[in-house]
Structures are given as C-alpha cells and as structure tokens.
Design a protein around this motif. Structure first.
Motif, PDB file in Angstrom:
ATOM      1  N   VAL A   1      14.492  80.096   5.920  1.00  0.00           N
ATOM      2  CA  VAL A   1      14.312  80.636   4.572  1.00  0.00           C
ATOM      3  C   VAL A   1      12.862  81.048   4.405  1.00  0.00           C
ATOM      4  N   PRO A   2      12.593  82.098   3.589  1.00  0.00           N
ATOM      5  CA  PRO A   2      11.203  82.488   3.339  1.00  0.00           C
ATOM      6  C   PRO A   2      10.451  81.346   2.667  1.00  0.00           C
ATOM      7  N   ALA A   3       9.209  81.145   3.073  1.00  0.00           N
ATOM      8  CA  ALA A   3       8.393  80.089   2.481  1.00  0.00           C
ATOM      9  C   ALA A   3       8.054  80.442   1.037  1.00  0.00           C
ATOM     10  N   GLY A   4       8.345  79.526   0.098  1.00  0.00           N
ATOM     11  CA  GLY A   4       8.019  79.744  -1.304  1.00  0.00           C
ATOM     12  C   GLY A   4       6.582  79.371  -1.585  1.00  0.00           C
ATOM     13  N   PRO A   5       6.155  79.480  -2.833  1.00  0.00           N
ATOM     14  CA  PRO A   5       4.780  79.124  -3.197  1.00  0.00           C
ATOM     15  C   PRO A   5       4.465  77.679  -2.815  1.00  0.00           C
ATOM     16  N   GLY A   6       3.441  77.509  -2.024  1.00  0.00           N
ATOM     17  CA  GLY A   6       3.025  76.177  -1.623  1.00  0.00           C
ATOM     18  C   GLY A   6       3.834  75.576  -0.496  1.00  0.00           C
ATOM     19  N   ALA A   7       4.907  76.243  -0.075  1.00  0.00           N
ATOM     20  CA  ALA A   7       5.737  75.712   0.998  1.00  0.00           C
ATOM     21  C   ALA A   7       5.117  76.036   2.354  1.00  0.00           C
ATOM     22  N   VAL A   8       5.551  75.308   3.361  1.00  0.00           N
ATOM     23  CA  VAL A   8       5.021  75.488   4.711  1.00  0.00           C
ATOM     24  C   VAL A   8       6.177  75.674   5.676  1.00  0.00           C
TER      25      VAL A   8
ATOM     26  N   PRO B   1       6.010  72.073  -1.238  1.00  0.00           N
ATOM     27  CA  PRO B   1       4.591  71.944  -1.615  1.00  0.00           C
ATOM     28  C   PRO B   1       4.085  70.507  -1.560  1.00  0.00           C
ATOM     29  N   ASP B   2       4.995  69.540  -1.753  1.00  0.00           N
ATOM     30  CA  ASP B   2       4.576  68.135  -1.724  1.00  0.00           C
ATOM     31  C   ASP B   2       4.575  67.567  -0.312  1.00  0.00           C
ATOM     32  N   GLY B   3       4.867  68.413   0.674  1.00  0.00           N
ATOM     33  CA  GLY B   3       4.855  67.968   2.059  1.00  0.00           C
ATOM     34  C   GLY B   3       6.156  67.375   2.545  1.00  0.00           C
ATOM     35  N   ARG B   4       7.122  67.194   1.657  1.00  0.00           N
ATOM     36  CA  ARG B   4       8.402  66.627   2.058  1.00  0.00           C
ATOM     37  C   ARG B   4       9.222  67.649   2.841  1.00  0.00           C
ATOM     38  N   SER B   5       9.799  67.188   3.918  1.00  0.00           N
ATOM     39  CA  SER B   5      10.589  68.074   4.769  1.00  0.00           C
ATOM     40  C   SER B   5      11.851  68.523   4.039  1.00  0.00           C
ATOM     41  N   LEU B   6      12.077  69.852   4.024  1.00  0.00           N
ATOM     42  CA  LEU B   6      13.283  70.403   3.420  1.00  0.00           C
ATOM     43  C   LEU B   6      14.359  70.653   4.477  1.00  0.00           C
ATOM     44  N   ARG B   7      13.933  71.199   5.597  1.00  0.00           N
ATOM     45  CA  ARG B   7      14.885  71.470   6.676  1.00  0.00           C
ATOM     46  C   ARG B   7      14.140  71.533   8.008  1.00  0.00           C
ATOM     47  N   THR B   8      14.787  71.041   9.046  1.00  0.00           N
ATOM     48  CA  THR B   8      14.243  71.100  10.401  1.00  0.00           C
ATOM     49  C   THR B   8      15.324  71.619  11.324  1.00  0.00           C
TER      50      THR B   8
ATOM     51  N   GLU C   1      16.950  67.788  -1.832  1.00  0.00           N
ATOM     52  CA  GLU C   1      15.825  68.641  -2.186  1.00  0.00           C
ATOM     53  C   GLU C   1      16.113  70.130  -1.989  1.00  0.00           C
ATOM     54  N   ASP C   2      17.150  70.459  -1.237  1.00  0.00           N
ATOM     55  CA  ASP C   2      17.351  71.841  -0.827  1.00  0.00           C
ATOM     56  C   ASP C   2      18.826  72.195  -0.899  1.00  0.00           C
ATOM     57  N   THR C   3      19.109  73.483  -0.964  1.00  0.00           N
ATOM     58  CA  THR C   3      20.476  73.993  -0.979  1.00  0.00           C
ATOM     59  C   THR C   3      20.670  74.948   0.190  1.00  0.00           C
TER      60      THR C   3
END
Length: 247
Positions: free
Chosen positions: A99-106, A142-149, A234-236
């Motif tokens: 997915v495209p990185a959102g604001p503050g996402a990595v 943005p908080d550093g929590r992993s959304l998907r790997t 955290e993610d969909t």
C-alpha cells in the motif's frame, strides 16, 4: 482446359491447410485466448491442438510472423497484436498487500540471499538450506507500529528466466532498498504467464491475518511464494481486481 496434377493438388491442399491453421490461430490471438505479449505454446503442442503436423504449424507461424502478428526471439514466438501492454500491471501487485505510505508512515523493502523459510523451500521445490533471493517488506504507521509485513521467496526458475530478478543477487545484502514493484511485469516480459492462488488464515489470537500467495507459470512451475501478515486491529486488507471488457 488445363488439368491439375496430383502433385499440384497435394501442394494446394497443404497450402490451404496451413492457411486454415494460421486463421484459427489468429482468431485465438484476437479473442484473447493467447494474450498480447504472451509466449505461444511450442510447435509440438500446437500440432496436437490443431491436429496437424509440426511442418504445417511451422508454415502457419511463418504466415503470421510475416504479417506482423507474431515476433520470435530466443524464448519462442510471442503475440504482437494490439492490446494491453505487458508492462501494465493487471490487478497483481508485488508483493501482495503493498500500500502507498500515508503521512508519517514508513514502507521498507530489502532483499537477501539466504535459505528461505522451510515451507517456502518446499513450495518452490528447493533443497533444504539452498539459498535464493528473499524479499522482505514492512509497512509501519506513524507511531512505529507494524501494519503489515511480507516475506517473499523466489524460485530457481524465476531467477534463471527473469533477468531483472537475477541481477538483484549482487545487491542482496539486506540493507540496500529493493525496488521490486515491477516483478510481475518483468515475469510477463520474460514470456511467463502468471497464475496465482491466495489463501487467507488467522494468526494466533486473530488480531492478525495471514495471506499466502503462490505464483506459478503456464507450465505449473513455481515462481514465488509470499506470506503477508496484516495487523487486523490497525489495518484493513482490500482486494481489488479488474476484468477486461468483452470485445
């Protein structure tokens, strides 16, 4: 009044036959049975398919080649009729779940040359501990929590036939960013037809979901396997696909 000799009659019948085969093959190219850019089956397969000799198939292919309907390189003959360019992705993104990185996402992607996970090695037909190209993808909020790997392992076939993938072996240090977003485009450009199967399962306490994608080619040879884990709290995860218009 002139007469047709038996030899001339046989020549006429043979010419009609390979022209009929060329016409039928052209119909299959036009209706998308063989998509633009895809590699045609070999002469032996086509001979069985049309019920003719390989010599007749060879003549039919030559007719289409001279008409600009086919091109031939070291990997075989390819359809060149106008259509969707093979470089354009068709609903299949690499790796699955990108997915495209959102604001503050990595978002981070790297490759290593190492022995893949045992289940990947089995799926790809690799001997235990045999190294291959392994791709890792991470998307964090943005908080550093992993959304998907996602962890992807490539087969020996993919690395041998897809030059762009093979070249990544020299950069597989686990630190250099890996731009493999066009991996499926590269596979199609190499003449491989992609078939994929995605399975979804729960992980642990069901706060995460795992998607396993297996990709093979038109000869049922495995090309890659990916395990994607999504943080369901955290993610969909959204699946999107496009069907070409009938024509």
């Amino acid at each position: 009044m002139s007469r047709t000799t038996p030899h001339e009659s046989r020549q006429s019948d043979e010419q009609t036959l390979y022209q009929r085969v060329a016409s039928r093959l052209l119909d299959e190219l036009r209706d998308g049975t063989i998509p633009p850019g895809e590699r045609l089956p070999g002469e032996r397969h086509l001979a069985r398919h049309f019920g003719v000799s390989r010599a007749t198939v060879r003549q039919a292919l030559d007719v289409l080649r001279r008409g600009g309907m086919l091109s031939t390189d070291r990997r075989g003959s390819h359809a060149t009729l106008p259509g969707r360019p093979v470089e354009e992705p068709v609903s299949l993104t690499f790796p699955v779940g990108t997915v495209p990185a959102g604001p503050g996402a990595v978002d981070r992607a790297t490759v290593t040359w190492e022995a893949p996970p045992p289940e990947h090695a089995r799926a790809l037909g690799l001997s235990p501990h045999r190294p291959t190209l392994v791709h890792r993808y991470l998307s964090a909020g943005p908080d550093g929590r992993s959304l998907r790997t996602a962890v992807t392992s490539f087969s020996a076939v993919a690395l041998a036939e897809v030059a762009e993938l093979g070249r990544y072996r020299e950069r597989a240090d686990g630190a250099t960013p890996a731009e493999l977003g066009r991996a499926y485009d590269w596979m199609r450009k190499a003449g491989l037809t992609l078939h994929h199967r995605d399975s979804i399962s729960q992980v642990g306490d069901a706060s995460s979901v795992r998607v396993t994608r297996r990709v093979r080619d038109q000869y049922a040879r495995p090309l890659e396997i990916t395990d994607l884990v999504v943080n369901a709290e955290e993610d969909t995860l959204v699946y999107e696909f496009t069907l070409p218009a009938a024509g």
